[in-house]
Design an enzyme around this catalytic site. Sequence first.
Site, PDB file in Angstrom:
ATOM      1  CB  SER A   1      -0.942  -0.175   1.283  1.00 49.30           C
ATOM      2  OG  SER A   1      -0.145   0.129   2.306  1.00 49.30           O
ATOM      3  CG  HIS A   2       2.134   3.375   2.319  1.00 53.24           C
ATOM      4  ND1 HIS A   2       1.023   2.522   2.886  1.00 53.24           N
ATOM      5  CD2 HIS A   2       1.540   4.548   2.320  1.00 53.24           C
ATOM      6  CE1 HIS A   2       0.018   3.349   3.100  1.00 53.24           C
ATOM      7  NE2 HIS A   2       0.224   4.466   2.677  1.00 53.24           N
TER       8      HIS A   2
ATOM      9  CB  ALA B   1       4.698   2.154   5.542  1.00 47.49           C
TER      10      ALA B   1
ATOM     11  CG  ASP C   1      -4.037  -2.093   1.649  1.00 44.50           C
ATOM     12  OD1 ASP C   1      -3.428  -2.290   0.692  1.00 44.50           O
ATOM     13  OD2 ASP C   1      -4.204  -2.408   2.762  1.00 44.50           O
TER      14      ASP C   1
ATOM     15  CG  ASP D   1       6.772 -12.488  13.108  1.00 48.73           C
ATOM     16  OD1 ASP D   1       7.800 -11.935  13.526  1.00 48.73           O
ATOM     17  OD2 ASP D   1       6.134 -13.491  13.802  1.00 48.73           O
TER      18      ASP D   1
ATOM     19  NE  ARG E   1       6.977  -4.286   8.404  1.00 43.80           N
ATOM     20  CZ  ARG E   1       8.352  -3.781   8.880  1.00 43.80           C
ATOM     21  NH1 ARG E   1       9.292  -3.793   8.011  1.00 43.80           N
ATOM     22  NH2 ARG E   1       8.470  -3.731  10.152  1.00 43.80           N
TER      23      ARG E   1
HETATM   24  P1  NDP Z   1      -2.173  -3.985   8.081  1.00 43.07           P
HETATM   25  O1  NDP Z   1      -3.669  -4.106   8.674  1.00 43.07           O
HETATM   26  O2  NDP Z   1      -1.848  -4.518   6.736  1.00 43.07           O
HETATM   27  O3  NDP Z   1      -1.139  -4.543   9.440  1.00 43.07           O
HETATM   28  C1  NDP Z   1      -1.147  -3.807  10.662  1.00 43.07           C
HETATM   29  C2  NDP Z   1      -0.190  -4.342  11.526  1.00 43.07           C
HETATM   30  O4  NDP Z   1      -0.691  -5.703  12.029  1.00 43.07           O
HETATM   31  C3  NDP Z   1       1.313  -4.573  10.849  1.00 43.07           C
HETATM   32  O5  NDP Z   1       2.120  -4.493  11.833  1.00 43.07           O
HETATM   33  C4  NDP Z   1       1.089  -6.075  10.442  1.00 43.07           C
HETATM   34  O6  NDP Z   1       2.387  -6.785  10.419  1.00 43.07           O
HETATM   35  C5  NDP Z   1       0.164  -6.716  11.388  1.00 43.07           C
HETATM   36  N1  NDP Z   1      -0.617  -7.693  11.018  1.00 43.07           N
HETATM   37  C6  NDP Z   1      -1.523  -7.602   9.927  1.00 43.07           C
HETATM   38  N2  NDP Z   1      -2.004  -9.016  10.027  1.00 43.07           N
HETATM   39  C7  NDP Z   1      -1.507  -9.785  11.062  1.00 43.07           C
HETATM   40  C8  NDP Z   1      -1.857 -11.211  11.258  1.00 43.07           C
HETATM   41  N3  NDP Z   1      -2.850 -11.778  10.934  1.00 43.07           N
HETATM   42  N4  NDP Z   1      -1.246 -11.554  12.614  1.00 43.07           N
HETATM   43  C9  NDP Z   1      -0.436 -10.886  13.272  1.00 43.07           C
HETATM   44  N5  NDP Z   1       0.068  -9.548  12.816  1.00 43.07           N
HETATM   45  C10 NDP Z   1      -0.586  -8.885  11.886  1.00 43.07           C
HETATM   46  O7  NDP Z   1      -1.851  -2.418   8.149  1.00 43.07           O
HETATM   47  P2  NDP Z   1      -2.876  -1.262   7.558  1.00 43.07           P
HETATM   48  O8  NDP Z   1      -3.543  -1.770   6.341  1.00 43.07           O
HETATM   49  O9  NDP Z   1      -3.451  -0.754   8.775  1.00 43.07           O
HETATM   50  O10 NDP Z   1      -1.690   0.005   7.221  1.00 43.07           O
HETATM   51  C11 NDP Z   1      -0.654  -0.309   6.159  1.00 43.07           C
HETATM   52  C12 NDP Z   1       0.494   0.630   6.171  1.00 43.07           C
HETATM   53  O11 NDP Z   1      -0.237   2.048   5.761  1.00 43.07           O
HETATM   54  C13 NDP Z   1       1.113   1.105   7.313  1.00 43.07           C
HETATM   55  O12 NDP Z   1       2.269   0.926   7.240  1.00 43.07           O
HETATM   56  C14 NDP Z   1       0.649   2.404   7.834  1.00 43.07           C
HETATM   57  O13 NDP Z   1       1.584   3.159   8.432  1.00 43.07           O
HETATM   58  C15 NDP Z   1       0.569   2.993   6.492  1.00 43.07           C
HETATM   59  N6  NDP Z   1      -0.454   4.165   6.615  1.00 43.07           N
HETATM   60  C16 NDP Z   1       0.299   5.414   6.330  1.00 43.07           C
HETATM   61  C17 NDP Z   1      -0.762   6.680   6.292  1.00 43.07           C
HETATM   62  C18 NDP Z   1      -0.097   7.801   6.106  1.00 43.07           C
HETATM   63  O14 NDP Z   1      -0.620   8.912   6.508  1.00 43.07           O
HETATM   64  N7  NDP Z   1       1.206   7.970   5.900  1.00 43.07           N
HETATM   65  C19 NDP Z   1      -2.028   6.421   6.506  1.00 43.07           C
HETATM   66  C20 NDP Z   1      -2.247   5.166   6.934  1.00 43.07           C
HETATM   67  C21 NDP Z   1      -1.993   4.123   6.760  1.00 43.07           C
HETATM   68  P3  NDP Z   1       3.334  -6.802   8.998  1.00 43.07           P
HETATM   69  O15 NDP Z   1       3.751  -5.436   8.788  1.00 43.07           O
HETATM   70  O16 NDP Z   1       4.419  -7.924   9.380  1.00 43.07           O
HETATM   71  O17 NDP Z   1       2.207  -7.382   7.953  1.00 43.07           O
HETATM   72  O1  PYC Z   2      -2.744   4.677   2.900  1.00 46.62           O
HETATM   73  O2  PYC Z   2      -4.442   5.680   4.135  1.00 46.62           O
HETATM   74  C1  PYC Z   2      -3.197   5.501   3.370  1.00 46.62           C
HETATM   75  C2  PYC Z   2      -2.436   7.017   3.320  1.00 46.62           C
HETATM   76  C3  PYC Z   2      -2.850   8.202   3.464  1.00 46.62           C
HETATM   77  C4  PYC Z   2      -1.527   9.072   3.273  1.00 46.62           C
HETATM   78  C5  PYC Z   2      -0.721   8.102   3.153  1.00 46.62           C
HETATM   79  N1  PYC Z   2      -1.114   6.868   3.041  1.00 46.62           N
END
Ligand code: NDP
Ligand code: PYC
Length: 343
Positions: free
Chosen positions: A53-54, A129, A194, A313, A315
Amino acid sequence: QPERGDARNLDFLSFGELKALLARIFRHAGASEAVAECLAANCAGCERDGARSHGVFRMPGYVSSIASGWVDAAASPRLEDVAPAFLRADAMNGFAQPALALAAPALIEKARRNGIALLAIRNSHHFSALWPDVEPFAEAGLVALTMVNSFACTVPFDGTSAVFGTNPIAFAAPRDGAPPLVADLATSAMANGDVQIAAREGFSLPPGQGVDQDGRPTIDPKAVLDGGALLTFGGYKGSAISLMIELLGAALTGGKFSYEVDWSGHPGAQTPHTGQVLILIDPDAGRDAAFAGRARALAERLGRVGVSRLPGDRRFRQRARSAAEGIGLVPADLARLRALAGP
Ligand code: NDP
Ligand code: PYC
């Protein structure tokens, strides 16, 4: 998140090759050398780790935001030492990561001296991320917590329209004998990235993630993106955490709340112009040098009760796979990246 597909149909690049290509794109778009190197490493690291997603899918967004004049990719951030355990950074309307890179040595020094230190970044754009912002600190033996607010695309619990961003929070802690424990998550039900990938690749969303422009529940990612909104994860609980992130990411730093981001005068802008807070803790300062050992004990206990995957894990596994096999890209995506890099 949908997988990228059959490896036999992918082109494979090393991390160095992908980073160099992305740095060329940033430079071609007008970024300074320092910003290009910093963001290329960040984005290539996301792709390498399977943080799709990033990953490279974000590159056109970076380029169009820079081209729109909304973000200054040549900005030089400024650092201010405001209290024994408090640093402020003005990203000067540039990206947040170069401001964090500038502040990191002083922040670590403060955390080691005081046991804790806080960095408040404002006037910054974060489009990636958060795990890259915290993981290196945990590798250096520190506990790190960071939060970023983004742009209004998430409806607060009990609300009628979007006020919050997707507002991620990430945490990293050192662990004896293993990679750090790193959790990084949006506080919306899904990351906006996503939803965009689902729209692009023709997938429906799971139920309960978002609403359309009339506030009706929808599983259509395009309806969420075109005037609709996401919900917070976990109902009122995620909404409370998102509220905290607005306060710490914006009110504490001097940045904008997500609902104050107005890029209407900059067609093509995609990078939220808000703020970021990062808190570092030296776990040894509590005179209990066993923190990383305790983290290991907890992780082992979780394993004994059947937990097969801890945050981070997947990642780390993907990182190892990318190191062995290369980073697989769909050929059409690679061609698009090469076109963005210019002649
Ligand atoms: P996910 O829901 O994919 O994952 C969230 C966390 O839970 C991660 O640490 C992931 O580990 C862990 N995880 C996921 N599935 C499992 C599982 N089955 N069992 C155990 N742990 C699990 O993340 P999001 O979709 O919520 O976010 C994705 C990215 O988007 C993030 O990196 C976030 O920083 C980024 N983001 C950035 C924004 C911005 O403004 N810059 C805004 C919103 C999001 P793992 O990483 O190992 O999969
Ligand atoms: O995936 O929600 C997101 C996001 C917002 C800004 C950057 N990533």
